[in-house]
Design an enzyme around this catalytic site. Structure first.
Site, PDB file in Angstrom:
ATOM      1  N   LYS A   1       0.832  -1.205   0.000  1.00 48.16           N
ATOM      2  CA  LYS A   1       0.000   0.000   0.000  1.00 48.16           C
ATOM      3  C   LYS A   1       0.867   1.256   0.000  1.00 48.16           C
ATOM      4  CE  LYS A   1      -3.802  -2.339   2.321  1.00 48.16           C
ATOM      5  NZ  LYS A   1      -4.490  -2.690   3.566  1.00 48.16           N
TER       6      LYS A   1
ATOM      7  N   GLN B   1      -4.620  -1.149   9.874  1.00 52.10           N
ATOM      8  CA  GLN B   1      -4.516  -2.475   9.254  1.00 52.10           C
ATOM      9  C   GLN B   1      -5.113  -3.546  10.175  1.00 52.10           C
ATOM     10  OE1 GLN B   1      -3.278  -3.153   6.076  1.00 52.10           O
ATOM     11  NE2 GLN B   1      -4.034  -5.221   6.452  1.00 52.10           N
TER      12      GLN B   1
ATOM     13  N   ASP C   1     -10.972   3.254   4.088  1.00 50.80           N
ATOM     14  CA  ASP C   1     -11.397   1.860   3.925  1.00 50.80           C
ATOM     15  C   ASP C   1     -12.902   1.754   3.745  1.00 50.80           C
ATOM     16  OD1 ASP C   1      -9.353   0.001   3.824  1.00 50.80           O
ATOM     17  OD2 ASP C   1      -9.034   0.016   5.994  1.00 50.80           O
TER      18      ASP C   1
END
Ligand code: NAP
Length: 324
Positions: A63, A107, A130
């Site tokens: 990422k 995460q 997200d």
């Protein structure tokens, strides 16, 4: 052993996630430049990686590498696994308050002792790249603009960029997770598909799946979906990423090719070289034999998730700097 059922010759379209990812990335670059020119700073992404989970470390590296390639400011904050929920909440609140950070990504999974739901709720909805915050899930459910969960959004991009029609189609989504199944079902519904959501309690799953023009497998069970789940000519989207480390299982999945696909031998050779191989939730040879179009694993849905994360970060920066 019985001979496998023969379907009429259909040469399936292999939906190339790497190609679509590259397209999305090249569209991101001028948007990053535009934010920089307008706001005097690039879009900013902060990733919080708690502890030392090797798989999470690999995901986070990909990422931040992609963000760097696109000129997005990025940082990774790496608290020890012993961090408490309150300490992590304080860290998220600091990131919420920083004006140059447009996107915050915590995460997952978090260590067991941390209250994951409290942490995800603490991320400011406008920085939730997200798309997991209940406020953003509400925007999705009601069809209003907002950050969309990255993997489902990537699947819609893939279908659209391959001109595969969604409106009026029967879509069956196997899996009802908050990350994939549910948000994808809403996105397909907003694209005017007729959507059926299946899960572990669904009765006669193969029969329900066979009603699908678009079949999505987001289950987390290696090669569970076989030819008898797939209507000949359906579009099959395989979201699953399962790592096989047992040769007998690899042989069961890849060694059963009936010769209509060269997937089997080459994937078994991969296994023999590395001692591990990735497989989706759909039997790869069956998918190639019965569908009209499908996403391979790897190289299908996987590459799109990070590209959509970049898009969400840039969109957040555009909103927060008044560009849109
Ligand atoms: P998850 O949270 O474990 O959800 C799995 C879903 O599958 C659940 O709804 C479960 O039903 C259903 N299910 C499990 N066994 C089933 C069965 N035998 N029959 C019917 N349904 C069954 O998984 P997830 O996070 O959605 O991920 C699914 C897969 O996608 C995993 O392989 C994951 O690695 C992969 N993934 C890939 C990406 C990507 O970037 N490509 C991103 C995210 C996830 P219940 O709700 O009834 O338990």
């Amino acid at each position: 052993m019985n001979n496998p059922v023969r379907y009429p010759e259909i040469v399936p379209l292999v939906l190339d996630g790497n190609r679509v990812r590259d397209e999305i990335k090249s569209e991101c670059r001028p948007r990053v430049e535009r934010v920089l020119a307008h706001a005097g700073r690039p879009p900013g992404l902060s990733v919080v990686l708690v502890g030392e989970n090797p798989a999470s470390q690999v995901y986070v590296r990909s990422k931040t590498k992609t963000a760097g390639e696109l000129g997005i400011y990025n940082e990774t904050i790496t608290p020890a696994a012993s961090i408490t929920t309150d300490e992590l909440l304080a860290l998220v609140n600091q990131l919420n308050a920083r004006p140059e950070i447009d996107g915050i990504l915590v995460q997952l999974p978090l260590p067991k002792h941390i209250d994951e739901q409290r942490i995800l709720l603490a991320v400011a909805p406008e920085k939730d790249v997200d798309g997991f915050h209940p406020c953003n899930v509400g925007l999705l459910a009601t069809g209003r603009p907002g950050p969309r969960s990255c993997t489902p959004a990537g699947i819609i991009e893939l279908l659209k960029r391959y001109d595969l029609p969604i409106a009026g189609k029967q879509a069956v989504v196997v899996g009802r997770s908050d990350i994939v199944g549910k948000p994808l079902s809403f996105l397909l519904l907003h694209e005017n598909a007729t959507v059926t959501i299946c899960h572990s309690k669904t009765r006669d799953l193969p029969a329900v799946c066979r009603t699908a023009d678009i079949l999505v497998a987001a289950i987390g069970r290696p090669a569970m979906v076989t030819a008898d789940f797939i209507r000949p000519g359906a579009v099959v989207i395989d979201v699953g990423i399962n790592r096989i480390t047992d040769r007998a299982e690899a042989e069961r999945i890849f060694g059963s090719s009936d010769g209509s696909s060269d997937l089997g031998p080459s994937r078994l050779a991969d296994f023999d070289k590395r001692g591990t191989v990735l497989v989706g939730d759909v039997n790869p040879a069956d998918m190639a034999r019965v569908s009209s179009a499908y996403t391979p694993v790897p190289g299908g849905v996987g590459p799109l998730t990070i590209a959509m994360l970049m898009k969400n970060t840039i969109e957040s920066a555009e909103r927060r700097t008044g560009l849109c």
